[in-house]
Design a protein around this motif. Structure first.
Motif, PDB file in Angstrom:
ATOM      1  N   UNK A  76       9.319   9.498 -12.637  1.00  0.00           N
ATOM      2  CA  UNK A  76       8.989   8.066 -12.651  1.00  0.00           C
ATOM      3  C   UNK A  76       9.980   7.263 -11.818  1.00  0.00           C
ATOM      4  N   UNK A  77      11.254   7.638 -11.882  1.00  0.00           N
ATOM      5  CA  UNK A  77      12.269   6.936 -11.095  1.00  0.00           C
ATOM      6  C   UNK A  77      12.069   7.151  -9.592  1.00  0.00           C
ATOM      7  N   UNK A  78      11.648   8.361  -9.217  1.00  0.00           N
ATOM      8  CA  UNK A  78      11.371   8.640  -7.805  1.00  0.00           C
ATOM      9  C   UNK A  78      10.210   7.771  -7.316  1.00  0.00           C
ATOM     10  N   UNK A  79       9.121   7.742  -8.087  1.00  0.00           N
ATOM     11  CA  UNK A  79       7.954   6.950  -7.704  1.00  0.00           C
ATOM     12  C   UNK A  79       8.305   5.465  -7.620  1.00  0.00           C
ATOM     13  N   UNK A  80       9.075   4.991  -8.594  1.00  0.00           N
ATOM     14  CA  UNK A  80       9.467   3.577  -8.605  1.00  0.00           C
ATOM     15  C   UNK A  80      10.352   3.248  -7.411  1.00  0.00           C
ATOM     16  N   UNK A  81      11.243   4.174  -7.044  1.00  0.00           N
ATOM     17  CA  UNK A  81      12.131   3.941  -5.909  1.00  0.00           C
ATOM     18  C   UNK A  81      11.339   3.812  -4.614  1.00  0.00           C
ATOM     19  N   UNK A  82      10.300   4.629  -4.449  1.00  0.00           N
ATOM     20  CA  UNK A  82       9.454   4.543  -3.258  1.00  0.00           C
ATOM     21  C   UNK A  82       8.811   3.165  -3.159  1.00  0.00           C
ATOM     22  N   UNK A  83       8.313   2.677  -4.287  1.00  0.00           N
ATOM     23  CA  UNK A  83       7.682   1.355  -4.307  1.00  0.00           C
ATOM     24  C   UNK A  83       8.715   0.258  -4.048  1.00  0.00           C
ATOM     25  N   UNK A  84       9.866   0.370  -4.683  1.00  0.00           N
ATOM     26  CA  UNK A  84      10.905  -0.644  -4.500  1.00  0.00           C
ATOM     27  C   UNK A  84      11.336  -0.747  -3.039  1.00  0.00           C
ATOM     28  N   UNK A 127       0.856  -1.182   0.000  1.00  0.00           N
ATOM     29  CA  UNK A 127       0.000   0.000   0.000  1.00  0.00           C
ATOM     30  C   UNK A 127       0.897   1.238   0.000  1.00  0.00           C
ATOM     31  N   UNK A 128       0.670   2.131  -0.945  1.00  0.00           N
ATOM     32  CA  UNK A 128       1.424   3.376  -1.010  1.00  0.00           C
ATOM     33  C   UNK A 128       0.676   4.422  -0.181  1.00  0.00           C
ATOM     34  N   UNK A 129       1.293   4.834   0.922  1.00  0.00           N
ATOM     35  CA  UNK A 129       0.648   5.786   1.814  1.00  0.00           C
ATOM     36  C   UNK A 129       0.848   7.207   1.310  1.00  0.00           C
ATOM     37  N   UNK A 130      -0.250   7.918   1.128  1.00  0.00           N
ATOM     38  CA  UNK A 130      -0.210   9.322   0.708  1.00  0.00           C
ATOM     39  C   UNK A 130      -0.639  10.243   1.843  1.00  0.00           C
TER      40      UNK A 130
END
Length: 292
Positions: A271-279, A15-18
């Protein structure tokens, strides 16, 4: 709460917390998303509640930082009427008055720097009535202001520290204040910084990140004092991700690392920032499985 139950039922990998919590206005109770998903064994991005409370309570964060011997502006918390006259204030005017728990510059405007006791009283009363909580009062730091995006990867042991300077437009009183209106207009200038300021700001930001036990990523705000020394302002542990206005992705995009300087991170696209958060969120699953 039914929406949260639906998330649990769907059993997502992550879950991505916003946001930090859900506030039930009927009884003024908070449901912390990190607690809720932890209780249901569902992975989420970012820090746990212990650290997120430093985001929600700026006074608590500053006290913790002080206890770790890290520089931060002198401060006190107050409510209307606590100090009857100027000579009873714990600190000398001018002072900076802001909410304990507010994001995006809310509650901060051209009247946040108070130079006389009447202005101080008015601002404290305004914020107390608006937010229903004690107000944070700090000494004014006159130097340059910075925000620092940080990624921390426990698996690789790598921490990327990405500071940028923020220059707010000057208001009618001659102050540069990063308030709600200034942020909404998006007129601030963000620029990279050079040595020796780069190392000094990066070192303090990293120390704060460690002291507050932040996980995976976060944003640390810093300002220089009269002697040019970096001081902690506040921590943003669920930083905004609007591509064109949020400081976290913008700070990541402005870096200029190179292969010859391995300690300097390279620029990251949105996109790289968002992907890094998920990773990093998914890597916490792997880490917890290894521990168990």
């Amino acid at each position: 709460m039914s929406g949260l139950s639906d998330v649990v039922t769907s059993k997502p990998d992550l879950v991505v917390l916003c946001n930090k919590y859900f506030l039930d206005v009927s009884d003024n109770t908070k449901t912390w998303f990190s607690d809720y998903f932890s209780e249901h064994a569902i992975a989420f991005t970012g820090s746990d509640r212990k650290s997120l409370e430093f985001d929600s309570n700026k006074g608590k964060a500053k006290a913790a930082i002080q206890n770790h011997g890290i520089a931060t502006a002198k401060f006190f918390q107050t409510s209307p009427g606590q100090f009857e006259t100027e000579d009873k204030l714990p600190l000398f005017l001018p002072l900076f008055v802001k909410p304990i728990d507010a994001a995006n510059g809310n509650g901060i405007d051209e009247n946040s720097i108070v130079r006389d006791f009447e202005s101080y009283q008015n601002k404290v009363k305004e914020l107390f009535e608006s937010y229903g909580a004690d107000v944070l009062v700090e000494e004014v730091l006159p130097g340059r202001e910075f925000t620092v995006a940080i990624f921390d990867d426990p698996e690789s042991g790598l921490r990327s520290i990405m500071p940028v300077e923020i220059i707010a437009p000057m208001n009618e009183k001659g102050d540069r204040v990063l308030g709600c209106a200034a942020k909404q207009q998006n007129h601030e200038l963000l620029r990279t910084i050079t040595e020796p300021t780069l190392s000094a700001v990066s070192e303090l930001a990293g120390s704060v990140f460690t002291a507050l036990e932040v996980k995976s990523f976060g944003r640390i705000d810093i300002k220089l004092d009269t002697e040019g020394k970096p001081n902690f302002l506040e921590a943003n542990l669920v930083p905004g991700m609007a591509p064109d206005s949020s400081y976290f992705p913008r700070a990541c995009s402005l870096q200029h690392g190179s292969k010859s300087k391995k300690d300097l991170p390279s620029a990251m696209t949105y996109s790289e920032v968002a992907l890094k958060i998920v990773e990093l969120g998914l890597s916490q699953i792997n880490t917890s499985q290894q521990v168990s």
